[in-house]
Design an enzyme around this catalytic site. Structure first.
Site, PDB file in Angstrom:
ATOM      1  N   PHE A  96      15.150  -7.883  10.988  1.00 37.77           N
ATOM      2  CA  PHE A  96      14.389  -9.088  11.274  1.00 37.77           C
ATOM      3  C   PHE A  96      14.655 -10.084  10.148  1.00 37.77           C
ATOM      4  CE2 PHE A  96      10.434 -11.647  11.081  1.00 37.77           C
ATOM      5  CZ  PHE A  96      10.557 -12.247  12.323  1.00 37.77           C
ATOM      6  N   ASP A 167      12.240  -2.069   2.807  1.00 37.99           N
ATOM      7  CA  ASP A 167      11.518  -2.822   3.830  1.00 37.99           C
ATOM      8  C   ASP A 167      11.107  -1.804   4.902  1.00 37.99           C
ATOM      9  OD1 ASP A 167      10.589  -4.348   5.926  1.00 37.99           O
ATOM     10  OD2 ASP A 167      12.184  -5.846   5.831  1.00 37.99           O
ATOM     11  N   HIS A 170       8.750  -1.195   9.745  1.00 40.91           N
ATOM     12  CA  HIS A 170       8.730  -0.427  11.002  1.00 40.91           C
ATOM     13  C   HIS A 170       8.323   1.026  10.771  1.00 40.91           C
ATOM     14  CE1 HIS A 170      12.383  -3.113  12.392  1.00 40.91           C
ATOM     15  NE2 HIS A 170      11.289  -3.799  12.178  1.00 40.91           N
ATOM     16  N   GLN A 193       1.844  -7.168  11.246  1.00 44.51           N
ATOM     17  CA  GLN A 193       1.892  -8.208  12.279  1.00 44.51           C
ATOM     18  C   GLN A 193       1.513  -7.586  13.625  1.00 44.51           C
ATOM     19  OE1 GLN A 193       4.724  -8.055  14.505  1.00 44.51           O
ATOM     20  NE2 GLN A 193       4.095  -9.822  15.718  1.00 44.51           N
ATOM     21  N   LYS A 196       3.287  -4.550  15.147  1.00 42.31           N
ATOM     22  CA  LYS A 196       3.636  -3.429  14.269  1.00 42.31           C
ATOM     23  C   LYS A 196       2.730  -2.209  14.499  1.00 42.31           C
ATOM     24  CE  LYS A 196       7.207  -5.461  12.636  1.00 42.31           C
ATOM     25  NZ  LYS A 196       7.343  -6.569  11.740  1.00 42.31           N
ATOM     26  N   ARG A 225      -4.433 -14.807 -11.550  1.00 44.09           N
ATOM     27  CA  ARG A 225      -5.736 -14.525 -12.183  1.00 44.09           C
ATOM     28  C   ARG A 225      -6.012 -13.027 -12.245  1.00 44.09           C
ATOM     29  NH1 ARG A 225     -10.335 -18.229  -9.482  1.00 44.09           N
ATOM     30  NH2 ARG A 225     -11.473 -17.687 -11.386  1.00 44.09           N
ATOM     31  N   TYR A 232     -10.952 -19.135 -15.021  1.00 44.98           N
ATOM     32  CA  TYR A 232      -9.697 -19.759 -14.605  1.00 44.98           C
ATOM     33  C   TYR A 232      -8.590 -19.497 -15.616  1.00 44.98           C
ATOM     34  CZ  TYR A 232     -12.515 -21.708 -10.957  1.00 44.98           C
ATOM     35  OH  TYR A 232     -13.348 -21.808  -9.875  1.00 44.98           O
ATOM     36  N   ARG A 242      -3.398 -13.089  -0.819  1.00 43.84           N
ATOM     37  CA  ARG A 242      -4.506 -12.145  -0.631  1.00 43.84           C
ATOM     38  C   ARG A 242      -4.863 -11.924   0.839  1.00 43.84           C
ATOM     39  NH1 ARG A 242      -6.989 -15.318  -5.031  1.00 43.84           N
ATOM     40  NH2 ARG A 242      -7.938 -16.439  -3.297  1.00 43.84           N
TER      41      ARG A 242
HETATM   42  C1  LIG Z   1       8.032  -7.721  11.006  1.00 43.05           C
HETATM   43  C2  LIG Z   1       9.081  -7.621   9.958  1.00 43.05           C
HETATM   44  C3  LIG Z   1       9.005  -8.323   8.749  1.00 43.05           C
HETATM   45  C4  LIG Z   1       8.024  -9.413   8.503  1.00 43.05           C
HETATM   46  O1  LIG Z   1       6.725  -9.098   8.690  1.00 43.05           O
HETATM   47  P1  LIG Z   1       5.649 -10.220   9.112  1.00 43.05           P
HETATM   48  O2  LIG Z   1       4.356  -9.511   8.932  1.00 43.05           O
HETATM   49  O3  LIG Z   1       5.919 -10.591  10.542  1.00 43.05           O
HETATM   50  O4  LIG Z   1       5.789 -11.374   8.190  1.00 43.05           O
HETATM   51  C5  LIG Z   1       9.962  -8.051   7.776  1.00 43.05           C
HETATM   52  N1  LIG Z   1      10.943  -7.170   7.981  1.00 43.05           N
HETATM   53  C6  LIG Z   1      11.076  -6.508   9.139  1.00 43.05           C
HETATM   54  C7  LIG Z   1      12.198  -5.533   9.286  1.00 43.05           C
HETATM   55  C8  LIG Z   1      10.167  -6.727  10.172  1.00 43.05           C
HETATM   56  O5  LIG Z   1      10.320  -6.110  11.345  1.00 43.05           O
END
Ligand SMILES: *Cc1c(COP(=O)(O)O)cnc(C)c1O
Length: 405
Positions: A96, A167, A170, A193, A196, A225, A232, A242
């Site tokens: 992605f 990453d 998935h 997301q 997911k 912070r 601050y 966040r």
């Molecule tokens: C969904 C996804 C992202 C990004 O995630 P978001 O929560 O949509 O910003 C990054 N890398 C991969 C492989 C993804 O499938």
């Protein structure tokens, strides 16, 4: 042979698949708790803290930190590891888009690396050839929940002194040789997301086995912070990544189902592999035998149009949808998208990169031929799996009949 639903025939799939996202009273209870508490941001509340602990525990990591999105999680991971202008980061060319754009957002250069034609994960042999003196990090993507070859990738990283950001968008709870993904590299990132494996509509997380990175991650994700700051005192450059307490409440409930759902998806993916085994023209994503838990975020397969009377891939996808089975075409090859081809970004590396110079033929073939089914179909029954296979066989029979007429 019955007429295809896309051409006005009767739809084959009569009973509905499980819907996604899923929820129960649990989500409603936890969200209501947050609303009534008036502690809607994590600085006042405790749900995001709880989610951080629960998510780290689930993966046997040292710590996790919930954030706004999976895209932001990768940006944050790069910032925590101090990757920036002048640095190159190796990414798979089939993923992605965020895996690549996060690198651009921190002013570094994403370098596309080809993937394995079976597992669709970064190919370690090609990876090593792409290393230059500017290379700082590797971002392996556990494609569709199938772990990358972390033995080979960790070995290459150690040899060349490179950082690893997994990453794992998935792969919530996925395993490589009995160990949860996300604990092989320096930092791992996840997405929550809407589509997911656990979701609050949007959301993400960074996670690590390295305790010394925890404080910097918190600072950068909270505008620099420190925890408990009332003066601050911004002690580090940061942004605001966040997660809200409302998101965290939903995710705490979602995670309670994750392990059972992962098991269910594995079971059904194996059934579907078996049911489609004899269908010439359909070839599912392969599996490295060292993968001990594949979360199956997507059920992916090569589609050979020639074996389906020449029906092109997008028409086949539309035909599946018309029969009642949601389906999608695979991601584009990252550096062949318009944003890359036209260099639509300011760079801190050479002004215009000829991205065509990066040949990634396996990714090109996958992007052109692969179709995927969303993971919630795999949360259905064995009969649901049979219906998916029946739909594919129905389309095949109808197309081949047309052809021989
Ligand atoms: C969904 C996804 C992202 C990004 O995630 P978001 O929560 O949509 O910003 C990054 N890398 C991969 C492989 C993804 O499938």
């Amino acid at each position: 042979m019955s007429k295809l639903a896309i051409y006005g025939g009767e739809k084959l799939k009569k009973t509905p698949f499980p819907q996604w996202p899923m929820y129960s009273e649990r989500e409603l209870t936890l969200v209501e708790e947050v609303i009534r508490s008036r502690k809607w941001w994590r600085i006042a509340g405790s749900k995001a803290d709880e989610l951080d602990r629960e998510f780290a525990r689930l993966h046997q990591a040292d710590w996790a930190l919930s954030v706004t999105t999976g895209t932001h999680a990768i940006e944050l991971a790069l910032a925590v590891l101090e990757i920036g202008a002048g640095d190159e980061v190796l990414i798979p060319s089939f993923t992605f888009m965020s895996t690549a754009t996060a690198v651009l957002y921190c002013n570094a250069k994403p370098v596309p690396v080809d993937v394995d034609p079976e597992t669709f994960c970064m190919d370690p042999a090609v990876l090593e050839q792409a290393i230059t003196p500017a290379t700082k990090a590797i971002i392996p993507v556990h494609m569709a929940g199938h772990s990358c070859d972390m033995d080979a990738i960790c070995k290459i990283a150690a040899k060349h002194n490179l950082l690893i950001i997994e990453d794992a968008s998935h792969a919530h709870g996925a395993e490589w040789k009995g160990k949860r993904v996300g604990c092989f590299g320096d930092i791992a990132t996840f997405s929550f997301q809407n589509g997911k494996l656990a979701t609050a509509g949007e959301g993400g997380a960074v996670m690590s086995r390295r305790p010394e990175l925890k404080e910097r991650a918190f600072l950068i994700h909270s505008v620099g912070r420190p925890t408990g700051d009332r003066l601050y005192s911004h002690i580090h450059l940061g942004s605001n990544y966040r997660m809200t307490e409302l998101q965290a409440a939903v995710l705490l409930a979602q995670l309670e189902r994750l392990e059972d759902q992962n098991a269910q998806r594995e079971k059904n993916a194996a059934i579907l592999d078996r049911l489609l085994g004899d269908t010439d023209g359909i070839k599912p994503q392969g599996k490295d035998t060292r993968v001990t838990l594949n979360t199956h975020y997507m059920y992916m397969f090569y589609y050979d149009a020639a074996k389906f009377g020449g029906m092109d891939r997008i028409t086949f996808v539309d035909a599946m949808i018309a029969e009642g089975v949601p389906a999608f075409v695979a991601y584009a090859e990252i550096h062949k998208t318009e944003v890359f081809k036209e260099n639509r970004f300011r760079t801190h590396f050479e002004e215009r990169v000829d991205w065509n110079a990066y040949a990634t033929p396996n990714a090109e073939k996958i992007a052109a031929e692969v179709i995927w089914l969303p993971h919630h179909l795999l949360l259905g029954t064995e009969e649901d799996m049979k219906d998916i296979a029946r739909v594919i066989k129905k389309i095949k029979a109808a197309n081949n009949k047309k052809k021989t007429k």
